[in-house]
Design a protein around this motif. Structure first.
Motif, mmCIF file in Angstrom:
data_model
loop_
_atom_site.group_PDB
_atom_site.id
_atom_site.type_symbol
_atom_site.label_atom_id
_atom_site.label_comp_id
_atom_site.label_asym_id
_atom_site.label_seq_id
_atom_site.Cartn_x
_atom_site.Cartn_y
_atom_site.Cartn_z
ATOM 1 N N LEU A 11 -7.291 -2.789 -2.439
ATOM 2 C CA LEU A 11 -5.720 -3.307 -2.411
ATOM 3 C C LEU A 11 -5.344 -3.132 -3.921
ATOM 4 O O LEU A 11 -4.319 -2.900 -4.321
ATOM 5 C CB LEU A 11 -5.499 -4.730 -2.241
ATOM 6 N N VAL A 56 -2.738 1.868 7.037
ATOM 7 C CA VAL A 56 -3.228 2.905 6.230
ATOM 8 C C VAL A 56 -3.884 3.884 7.240
ATOM 9 O O VAL A 56 -4.195 3.555 8.324
ATOM 10 C CB VAL A 56 -4.601 2.225 5.447
ATOM 11 N N ARG A 76 -0.890 6.844 -1.027
ATOM 12 C CA ARG A 76 -2.334 6.600 -1.182
ATOM 13 C C ARG A 76 -2.999 6.037 0.109
ATOM 14 O O ARG A 76 -4.081 5.261 0.135
ATOM 15 C CB ARG A 76 -2.904 5.426 -2.305
ATOM 16 N N ARG A 77 -2.093 6.186 1.227
ATOM 17 C CA ARG A 77 -2.582 5.756 2.612
ATOM 18 C C ARG A 77 -3.623 6.470 3.415
ATOM 19 O O ARG A 77 -4.077 6.085 4.473
ATOM 20 C CB ARG A 77 -1.384 5.591 3.473
ATOM 21 N N VAL A 132 -7.104 7.199 3.723
ATOM 22 C CA VAL A 132 -8.512 6.652 3.252
ATOM 23 C C VAL A 132 -9.626 7.004 4.222
ATOM 24 O O VAL A 132 -9.584 7.099 5.434
ATOM 25 C CB VAL A 132 -8.074 4.952 3.104
ATOM 26 N N TRP A 158 0.819 -1.160 0.113
ATOM 27 C CA TRP A 158 0.067 -0.152 -0.082
ATOM 28 C C TRP A 158 0.918 1.165 0.019
ATOM 29 O O TRP A 158 1.238 1.723 1.041
ATOM 30 C CB TRP A 158 -0.826 -0.004 1.227
ATOM 31 N N TRP A 189 -6.600 -1.229 -6.206
ATOM 32 C CA TRP A 189 -6.615 0.328 -6.393
ATOM 33 C C TRP A 189 -5.087 0.819 -5.965
ATOM 34 O O TRP A 189 -4.426 1.531 -6.520
ATOM 35 C CB TRP A 189 -7.492 0.912 -5.835
ATOM 36 N N ALA A 190 -4.924 0.389 -4.627
ATOM 37 C CA ALA A 190 -3.407 1.136 -4.063
ATOM 38 C C ALA A 190 -2.205 0.380 -4.804
ATOM 39 O O ALA A 190 -1.563 1.215 -4.946
ATOM 40 C CB ALA A 190 -3.324 0.387 -2.438
ATOM 41 N N GLN A 191 -2.484 -0.613 -5.231
ATOM 42 C CA GLN A 191 -1.308 -1.319 -5.957
ATOM 43 C C GLN A 191 -1.011 -1.071 -7.571
ATOM 44 O O GLN A 191 -0.350 -1.367 -8.282
ATOM 45 C CB GLN A 191 -1.159 -2.810 -5.634
#
Length: 278
Positions: free
Chosen positions: A228, A114, A90-91, A93, A86, A230-232
Motif C-alpha cells: 500500500l 487490484v 498501479r493496479r 500486480v 490504490w 508503494w501504491a500510494q
C-alpha cells in the motif's frame, strides 16, 4: 418511539439515518465522515429502507430522483477514495507462491480492486503486464530473474520463511535498491555464525511447520502495508526500501534491520579463472 434505523444506500458503502433530536437526515460515508442532507424530500429514509407506504406518483418520483442523485454523488466520492487507496495505473500486480500467505495476499488485494496475476511459479509470470510483483516462499529462495524486475520498471517485494522465522525483504523499486542476493549477503555479514547460516540455507530441510493464524496475519499485514505504501507513494516507502523485517513466531516478536544496496563487486571468480588460464 422514533425510528432509530440506520439504512444502507444500496450500491455504496454509505448509510443514512434520522437525527430525530434535531430533525436532520444524516449521511455517513464509508470513510466515516458525516454530512447533513440538503433539502431531502419527505420519506427519503423510509424509501431507502423499503418501508414507504403508497405515495402519490409525483412524490415518489421526487424521492427516486433525489436518491439517484445522492447515490451518484456517493459513488463518485468512493471512486475517488479508491484511487487514493490504490491508483489505477498501479493496479496490475503479480502474486507468486503456492502457500497460504500468498493466497491471503491475492485475496486481500482482489477485494480492494487490484487486478491480480496469480501464479505458483515465477516462470509463469508476464512481467510486462504488471507494475508490482509480490512473491512468498516457504523457504530460502534464489529468486533468479525476478531480481531484475526493478531494472524493467516493475516494483519487487518478496517474503520467505526459514522454519518459523519470517523475512520480508526491502521492497525494490529501482535498480539502486537491495536485491534478494544482496539482502542474503548482508544477513551473512551481520551474523555471528555466517558459516552455519550459509550451510542452513543450502541444506534440504523437512517441510516447514504448519502456519499459525497469527503468523498469517502478521506477515500478510506487513506485506500489504508495504504494498500500500508503494501504491500510494507514501513517504514511508523510502523506509521500506531499506528495511528488512523479521517475525519470529516462537517469541511473537518483530525486528527491523537496515539493509542498503551496494555496487556490484567485480566477478572475482571469473577474474581468478581468467588469470589462471593466462
Amino acid at each position: 418511539m422514533p425510528d432509530r434505523t440506520v439504512v444502507a444506500v444500496t450500491g455504496t458503502g454509505a448509510v443514512v439515518f434520522d437525527d430525530t433530536d434535531r430533525g436532520d437526515i444524516v449521511l455517513r460515508t464509508a470513510t466515516g465522515r458525516f454530512h447533513h442532507l440538503v433539502d431531502p424530500p419527505a420519506g427519503v429514509v423510509a424509501h431507502l429502507a423499503g418501508t414507504t407506504a403508497a405515495e402519490p406518483s409525483r412524490t415518489a418520483s421526487e424521492v427516486d430522483d433525489y436518491i439517484g442523485r445522492l447515490r451518484a454523488e456517493i459513488t463518485y466520492r468512493e471512486q475517488t477514495d479508491a484511487q487514493t487507496r490504490w491508483p489505477d495505473d498501479r493496479r496490475d500486480v503479480g502474486v507468486i507462491g503456492s502457500g497460504a500467505v500468498a493466497s491471503d495476499i491475492a485475496e486481500a488485494l482482489t477485494q480492494i480492486g487490484v487486478r491480480i496475476q496469480r501464479h505458483d511459479r515465477a516462470d509463469a509470470l508476464d512481467p510486462a503486464a504488471v507494475a508490482l510483483v509480490v512473491a512468498v516462499a516457504d523457504g530460502p529462495t534464489e529468486w533468479g530473474a525476478l531480481d531484475e524486475l526493478p531494472r524493467r520498471g516493475v516494483a519487487w517485494l518478496r517474503a520467505y520463511r526459514e522454519g518459523s522465522v519470517w523475512f520480508v525483504d526491502p521492497i525494490a523499486t529501482s535498480s539502486d535498491d537491495p536485491s534478494a542476493r544482496q539482502v542474503a549477503r548482508r544477513r551473512l555479514a551481520a551474523s555471528p555464525v555466517p558459516r552455519h547460516v550459509r550451510a542452513w540455507r543450502q541444506r534440504t530441510r523437512p517441510d516447514p511447520p504448519d502456519l499459525t493464524v497469527v503468523e498469517r496475519i502478521r506477515v500478510a499485514d506487513r506485506i500489504l502495508g508495504v504494498a500500500l505504501a508503494w501504491a500510494q507513494d507514501d513517504p514511508l516507502l523510502d523506509v521500506h526500501r531499506r528495511t528488512l523485517w523479521t517475525y519470529v513466531s516462537a517469541t511473537g516478536r518483530t525486528r527491523e534491520h537496515p539493509v542498503l544496496s551496494y555496487p556490484a563487486p567485480a566477478d572475482s571468480e571469473t577474474a581468478a579463472t581468467g588469470t589462471a588460464q593466462r
